[in-house]
Design an enzyme around this catalytic site. Sequence first.
Site, PDB file in Angstrom:
ATOM      1  CG  HIS A 167      -1.905  -1.159   1.174  1.00  0.00           C
ATOM      2  ND1 HIS A 167      -2.979  -1.237   0.360  1.00  0.00           N
ATOM      3  CD2 HIS A 167      -2.136  -2.266   2.081  1.00  0.00           C
ATOM      4  CE1 HIS A 167      -3.519  -2.155   0.421  1.00  0.00           C
ATOM      5  NE2 HIS A 167      -3.263  -2.928   1.514  1.00  0.00           N
ATOM      6  CE  LYS A 200      -5.129  -6.700  -2.528  1.00  0.00           C
ATOM      7  NZ  LYS A 200      -3.942  -6.237  -1.512  1.00  0.00           N
ATOM      8  CG  HIS A 236      -6.037  -4.407   7.044  1.00  0.00           C
ATOM      9  ND1 HIS A 236      -5.872  -5.246   6.129  1.00  0.00           N
ATOM     10  CD2 HIS A 236      -7.241  -3.799   7.306  1.00  0.00           C
ATOM     11  CE1 HIS A 236      -7.393  -5.192   5.512  1.00  0.00           C
ATOM     12  NE2 HIS A 236      -8.024  -4.436   6.146  1.00  0.00           N
TER      13      HIS A 236
END
Length: 189
Positions: A67, A104, A183
Amino acid sequence: MHRAVTSAMHKAWSPLWAEATGQTRDHLAGAMALKMTPVLLLLLASALVLLGASASQEQYERFLLQHFDAKPKGRDDRYCNNRMRYMMKEDRRRDRNPGPKVCKETNTFIHGNSDDIKAICTSRGGRNYVTRTGQAMRQSLRSFQVTTCTWHGGKPLDHCQYRATRDSRMIVIACDEHEHPVHFAESQI
């Protein structure tokens, strides 16, 4: 102390000494094991702490891989295709049990300084946030530039095709006990 233990060990292995004192090898081994127990417990506790820290560090590094991209080039479909291909291959390489190869569906890359993202885990950069499902997370106090890559076709792993969407928005992340992001909540804001 070393000499005493060594002397006791030599006596323990001597059948004549054991017969004269009525002690067996098992008896002395048990006594030595009791003396060693605190040391072994300390070593075990230290190993568990190190393993916990190592697992936490791995989660943080995986978060960054999936990310974080400080200085993206392009932020267009080509950017998404290249970045997602790299991210998925690297993630599979690091994973001890990589599942089946899949494209994904969606992934967001946060652009900026990793310290600013990490600060979301503190009161300096974030605030408590509860997701729709009741999960406790952290919301950034400021907006971040992000690029969201959405799968629109192709086969795993080298031929996944993505569409890029640029945005500037608040982000929601989960943090570990060491105040590291672990996360990214893709659909929270």
